[in-house]
Design an enzyme around this catalytic site. Structure first.
Site, PDB file in Angstrom:
ATOM      1  CD  GLN A  67      71.553  47.460  35.652  1.00  0.00           C
ATOM      2  OE1 GLN A  67      72.310  48.382  35.943  1.00  0.00           O
ATOM      3  NE2 GLN A  67      71.971  46.204  35.573  1.00  0.00           N
ATOM      4  NE  ARG A  69      73.343  57.777  37.768  1.00  0.00           N
ATOM      5  CZ  ARG A  69      73.000  56.499  37.968  1.00  0.00           C
ATOM      6  NH1 ARG A  69      72.712  55.744  36.906  1.00  0.00           N
ATOM      7  NH2 ARG A  69      72.962  55.980  39.174  1.00  0.00           N
ATOM      8  CB  CYS A 126      70.847  47.610  39.106  1.00  0.00           C
ATOM      9  SG  CYS A 126      69.997  48.295  40.541  1.00  0.00           S
ATOM     10  CG  HIS A 176      68.517  52.048  35.015  1.00  0.00           C
ATOM     11  ND1 HIS A 176      69.294  52.492  33.972  1.00  0.00           N
ATOM     12  CD2 HIS A 176      69.384  51.836  36.054  1.00  0.00           C
ATOM     13  CE1 HIS A 176      70.554  52.544  34.355  1.00  0.00           C
ATOM     14  NE2 HIS A 176      70.641  52.164  35.617  1.00  0.00           N
ATOM     15  NE  ARG A 219      74.238  50.076  32.706  1.00  0.00           N
ATOM     16  CZ  ARG A 219      74.186  51.028  33.642  1.00  0.00           C
ATOM     17  NH1 ARG A 219      74.192  50.702  34.920  1.00  0.00           N
ATOM     18  NH2 ARG A 219      74.112  52.303  33.283  1.00  0.00           N
ATOM     19  CG  ASP A 260      67.674  48.571  43.053  1.00  0.00           C
ATOM     20  OD1 ASP A 260      68.797  48.729  43.576  1.00  0.00           O
ATOM     21  OD2 ASP A 260      67.167  49.415  42.285  1.00  0.00           O
TER      22      ASP A 260
END
Length: 304
Positions: free
Chosen positions: A131, A101, A260, A128, A288, A221
């Protein structure tokens, strides 16, 4: 060596394989089955950014399949203490796969170039993928077949939006995004979306109502991501008309709301939407775990 750095890396069939594995493992878990598919397998998890869902889901997932995850954060000083190529080669001697990450996507690309184990992008400034896999898994659980359906994005054209554009293109979904002109994807990114799936149905508008009408999912988001704090006041002003609220959701009464997380309630989304009957944020977050288990098992199978 196969990696999961972006969803451009996988074909449509391979994405379907990852999702199918994740779905099967989720069904097993519901029945109380936690088969140790890869006993003593070790994942190194490198974190340059804070995390809740990414850390807990990968760590739990590795335990479920009989393995173990090692959390590596500021103490290893990824990208600074030693060259990334050295970091990657040393890690490859000690673990079976790596999740990163990171702040900069190019660092993950360089790491994968020198690694001799599979590498998973747990989030970068570019995309991502984990996700997006969880998002599609969730939507399919809610509505069934997603082929030909309209998926909407309202807000900043960021890393999550790009991964969703990639996966929707690969899986035959229309992707419609409403974003202020200044914040839309660059021509280079638009070309990448086209190259990823030349037949994809992709549209960009400045009108949120146009974007969400007839959609099965409305996604947003935060307007200010980590590293953009200096732009906070300007972004909040520029995106004020792009809030997902009850009035906007009236234009797509059958759509599910997705995010997310973490969310800034009262900014990109109102409380009545994120906590309302159309919200899918909790099962989305839960998936996830299952989508990433699918990705991990799929990558490990490519080694044998």
């Amino acid at each position: 060596m196969r990696h999961l750095l972006t969803l451009k890396d996988l074909t449509t069939a391979e994405i379907e394989d990852v999702l199918a594995i994740g779905k099967a493992l989720k069904e097993d878990l519901k029945r109380g089955i936690r088969a140790p598919l890869y006993p003593n397998c070790v994942m190194g998890m490198i974190f340059q950014k804070q995390s809740l869902r990414t850390r807990v889901s990968f760590e739990t997932g590795m335990t479920h399949i009989g393995g173990h995850a090692i959390y590596l954060a500021g103490d290893v000083d990824f990208g600074k203490r030693e060259p990334i190529r050295d970091f990657a080669r040393v890690m490859s001697e000690m673990v079976d796969l790596v999740m990163i990450r990171a702040k900069h996507h190019e660092d993950v690309v360089e790491f994968a170039e020198y690694a001799s184990v599979p590498v998973i992008n747990g989030l970068t400034d570019y995309c991502h993928p984990c996700q997006a896999l969880a998002d599609i898994m969730t939507l399919r659980e809610l509505i069934g077949d997603t082929t030909g359906k309209k998926f909407s994005w309202v807000g900043d054209a960021n890393n999550v939006a790009l991964s969703l554009a990639f996966i929707c293109g690969k899986l035959g979904m229309k992707f419609s995004m409403a974003t202020p002109k200044e914040y839309q994807f660059s021509d280079d990114i638009l070309q990448q979306i086209h190259d990823n799936a030349p037949e994809a149905d992709f549209e960009v508008t400045e009108d949120p109502v146009e974007a969400v009408t007839d959609s099965v999912a409305v996604y947003t988001d935060v307007w200010v991501s980590m590293g953009q704090e200096d732009e906070k006041a300007k972004r909040e002003k520029d995106f004020a008309a792009y809030q997902v609220n009850a009035e906007l959701m009236k234009h797509c009464p059958q759509a599910y709301f997705m995010h997310c997380l973490p969310a800034r309630r009262g900014f990109e989304v109102t409380e009545d939407v994120i906590d309302g009957p159309q919200s899918a944020i909790i099962p989305e977050a839960g998936n996830r775990l299952h989508a990433q288990k699918g990705a991990v098992v799929w990558l490990l199978r490519q080694l044998h």
